[in-house]
Write a protein that holds these residues in place. Structure first.
Motif, PDB file in Angstrom:
ATOM      1  N   ASN A   1      13.981 -23.925   2.258  1.00  0.00           N
ATOM      2  CA  ASN A   1      15.414 -23.220   2.163  1.00  0.00           C
ATOM      3  C   ASN A   1      16.153 -23.341   1.199  1.00  0.00           C
ATOM      4  N   VAL A   2      16.297 -24.426   0.635  1.00  0.00           N
ATOM      5  CA  VAL A   2      16.866 -24.416  -0.701  1.00  0.00           C
ATOM      6  C   VAL A   2      16.406 -23.933  -1.911  1.00  0.00           C
ATOM      7  N   GLY A   3      15.008 -23.976  -2.066  1.00  0.00           N
ATOM      8  CA  GLY A   3      14.051 -23.448  -3.148  1.00  0.00           C
ATOM      9  C   GLY A   3      14.467 -21.700  -2.842  1.00  0.00           C
ATOM     10  N   GLN A   4      14.267 -21.365  -1.717  1.00  0.00           N
ATOM     11  CA  GLN A   4      14.358 -19.764  -1.679  1.00  0.00           C
ATOM     12  C   GLN A   4      16.073 -19.555  -1.962  1.00  0.00           C
TER      13      GLN A   4
ATOM     14  N   ILE B   1      17.954 -20.996  -3.935  1.00  0.00           N
ATOM     15  CA  ILE B   1      18.306 -20.855  -5.502  1.00  0.00           C
ATOM     16  C   ILE B   1      17.361 -19.510  -6.195  1.00  0.00           C
ATOM     17  N   HIS B   2      16.381 -19.421  -5.707  1.00  0.00           N
ATOM     18  CA  HIS B   2      15.574 -18.345  -6.209  1.00  0.00           C
ATOM     19  C   HIS B   2      16.251 -16.914  -5.966  1.00  0.00           C
ATOM     20  N   GLU B   3      16.869 -16.670  -4.776  1.00  0.00           N
ATOM     21  CA  GLU B   3      17.684 -15.551  -4.490  1.00  0.00           C
ATOM     22  C   GLU B   3      18.734 -15.384  -5.406  1.00  0.00           C
ATOM     23  N   LYS B   4      19.525 -16.655  -5.590  1.00  0.00           N
ATOM     24  CA  LYS B   4      20.604 -16.520  -6.614  1.00  0.00           C
ATOM     25  C   LYS B   4      20.640 -16.268  -7.916  1.00  0.00           C
ATOM     26  N   THR B   5      19.309 -16.951  -8.481  1.00  0.00           N
ATOM     27  CA  THR B   5      19.220 -17.147  -9.896  1.00  0.00           C
ATOM     28  C   THR B   5      18.087 -16.103 -10.575  1.00  0.00           C
ATOM     29  N   TYR B   6      17.389 -15.743  -9.572  1.00  0.00           N
ATOM     30  CA  TYR B   6      16.357 -14.475 -10.189  1.00  0.00           C
ATOM     31  C   TYR B   6      16.658 -13.228 -10.587  1.00  0.00           C
ATOM     32  N   PRO B   7      17.808 -12.628  -9.851  1.00  0.00           N
ATOM     33  CA  PRO B   7      18.530 -11.414 -10.461  1.00  0.00           C
ATOM     34  C   PRO B   7      19.050 -11.695 -11.797  1.00  0.00           C
ATOM     35  N   GLY B   8      19.855 -12.713 -11.847  1.00  0.00           N
ATOM     36  CA  GLY B   8      20.260 -13.152 -13.039  1.00  0.00           C
ATOM     37  C   GLY B   8      19.266 -13.353 -14.324  1.00  0.00           C
ATOM     38  N   PHE B   9      18.443 -13.853 -13.904  1.00  0.00           N
ATOM     39  CA  PHE B   9      17.428 -14.196 -14.902  1.00  0.00           C
ATOM     40  C   PHE B   9      16.557 -12.635 -15.474  1.00  0.00           C
ATOM     41  N   VAL B  10      16.240 -11.774 -14.336  1.00  0.00           N
ATOM     42  CA  VAL B  10      15.815 -10.592 -14.655  1.00  0.00           C
ATOM     43  C   VAL B  10      16.854  -9.753 -15.665  1.00  0.00           C
ATOM     44  N   GLN B  11      18.034  -9.907 -15.302  1.00  0.00           N
ATOM     45  CA  GLN B  11      19.243  -9.156 -16.035  1.00  0.00           C
ATOM     46  C   GLN B  11      19.261  -9.709 -17.474  1.00  0.00           C
ATOM     47  N   LEU B  12      19.258 -10.860 -17.548  1.00  0.00           N
ATOM     48  CA  LEU B  12      19.162 -11.807 -18.867  1.00  0.00           C
ATOM     49  C   LEU B  12      18.176 -11.345 -19.908  1.00  0.00           C
ATOM     50  N   GLN B  13      16.617 -11.087 -18.806  1.00  0.00           N
ATOM     51  CA  GLN B  13      15.658 -10.661 -19.788  1.00  0.00           C
ATOM     52  C   GLN B  13      15.772  -9.382 -20.121  1.00  0.00           C
ATOM     53  N   GLN B  14      16.248  -8.453 -19.317  1.00  0.00           N
ATOM     54  CA  GLN B  14      16.300  -7.148 -19.621  1.00  0.00           C
ATOM     55  C   GLN B  14      17.564  -6.935 -20.860  1.00  0.00           C
ATOM     56  N   SER B  15      18.531  -7.679 -20.903  1.00  0.00           N
ATOM     57  CA  SER B  15      19.575  -7.852 -22.073  1.00  0.00           C
ATOM     58  C   SER B  15      18.838  -8.199 -23.189  1.00  0.00           C
ATOM     59  N   ALA B  16      17.940  -9.371 -23.049  1.00  0.00           N
ATOM     60  CA  ALA B  16      17.352  -9.763 -24.373  1.00  0.00           C
ATOM     61  C   ALA B  16      16.420  -8.590 -24.997  1.00  0.00           C
ATOM     62  N   ASP B  17      15.700  -8.132 -24.079  1.00  0.00           N
ATOM     63  CA  ASP B  17      14.612  -7.139 -24.591  1.00  0.00           C
ATOM     64  C   ASP B  17      15.649  -5.826 -25.226  1.00  0.00           C
ATOM     65  N   GLU B  18      16.563  -5.351 -24.636  1.00  0.00           N
ATOM     66  CA  GLU B  18      17.305  -4.568 -25.198  1.00  0.00           C
ATOM     67  C   GLU B  18      18.094  -4.890 -26.517  1.00  0.00           C
ATOM     68  N   LEU B  19      18.425  -6.259 -26.700  1.00  0.00           N
ATOM     69  CA  LEU B  19      18.945  -6.480 -28.058  1.00  0.00           C
ATOM     70  C   LEU B  19      17.764  -6.732 -28.913  1.00  0.00           C
ATOM     71  N   GLN B  20      16.654  -6.989 -28.536  1.00  0.00           N
ATOM     72  CA  GLN B  20      15.410  -7.088 -29.422  1.00  0.00           C
ATOM     73  C   GLN B  20      15.141  -5.859 -29.822  1.00  0.00           C
ATOM     74  N   ARG B  21      15.257  -4.801 -29.124  1.00  0.00           N
ATOM     75  CA  ARG B  21      14.924  -3.228 -29.411  1.00  0.00           C
ATOM     76  C   ARG B  21      15.751  -2.867 -30.590  1.00  0.00           C
ATOM     77  N   SER B  22      17.290  -3.036 -30.059  1.00  0.00           N
ATOM     78  CA  SER B  22      18.453  -2.732 -30.928  1.00  0.00           C
ATOM     79  C   SER B  22      18.063  -3.318 -32.243  1.00  0.00           C
ATOM     80  N   ILE B  23      17.708  -4.513 -32.524  1.00  0.00           N
ATOM     81  CA  ILE B  23      17.564  -5.259 -33.693  1.00  0.00           C
ATOM     82  C   ILE B  23      16.512  -4.574 -34.483  1.00  0.00           C
TER      83      ILE B  23
END
Length: 206
Positions: free
Chosen positions: A126-129, A131-153
């Motif tokens: 339950n704790v693992g689930q 943690i996954h539910e709380k952190t995965y969306p932020g991780f995806v968003q962070l990954q998208q921001s990093a990809d956008e920043l890389q494309r911009s650079i």
């Protein structure tokens, strides 16, 4: 003969035993000694054998009595051995019951620990689930921001390289014709121009 002696009780039994074995009556001390044995629950046959073995026999016993006492002694030894085995068997049975009880106790403890481990595993899942539910969306968003920043650079670097390439095409005749000496002096150029000339030279060298 032995059966006849065993028919008597208490002092009469003791008197009969002494009279048949030693040919005399017992004294007061002997009577009290064996009477106490009888009253404490000692088997009458064992008391008779104790009287027989209590002192050396001064006169020979009748063959019938001697044989009967010898047979009685053998029977008593056999009975003691049997009772000893029974007692050992009883103690062994008690020990087996104790071991069974201990095994049951250990099994109960094991079941309790197993149940606790199961509950703990569910909590970990339950704790693992969570943690996954709380952190995965932020991780995806962070990954998208990093990809956008890389494309911009990358886009900015491509645009910068295009601009530098255009400048290099304009300055190349000057640089190739006169090199560093064709310009009045590198030291006289602004800092930005000096860097641009170096960049152009590096592009033309390639």
């Amino acid at each position: 003969m032995v059966e006849e002696i065993l028919k008597f009780h208490d002092k009469e039994f003791i008197d009969s035993a002494y009279q048949n074995i030693f040919g005399r009556l017992p004294d007061t001390h002997e009577v009290n000694r064996y009477r106490n044995m009888l009253r404490s629950g000692v088997d009458k046959r064992a008391v008779l054998l104790a009287i027989w073995q209590s002192e050396p026999i001064q006169r020979p016993l009748s063959p019938e009595l001697d044989r009967a006492l010898t047979v009685l002694q053998t029977e008593m030894k056999r009975e003691r051995g049997f009772r000893g085995k029974m007692e050992r068997g009883r103690r062994l049975e008690q020990r087996i019951h104790q071991i069974d009880w201990k095994i049951s106790e250990i099994r109960q403890t094991f079941d309790e620990l197993s149940e606790q481990l199961t509950r703990l595993g569910v909590r970990v899942d339950n704790v693992g689930q969570e943690i996954h539910e709380k952190t995965y969306p932020g991780f995806v968003q962070l990954q998208q921001s990093a990809d956008e920043l890389q494309r911009s650079i990358e886009d900015k670097l491509s645009a910068l390289e295009a601009r530098v390439g255009g400048r290099a095409g304009q300055l190349e005749p000057v640089v190739c014709r006169g090199g560093s000496a064709s310009i009045a002096g590198m030291a006289d150029l602004p800092g930005g121009a000096q860097r641009l000339v170096r960049r152009v030279r590096s592009l033309t060298v390639r």
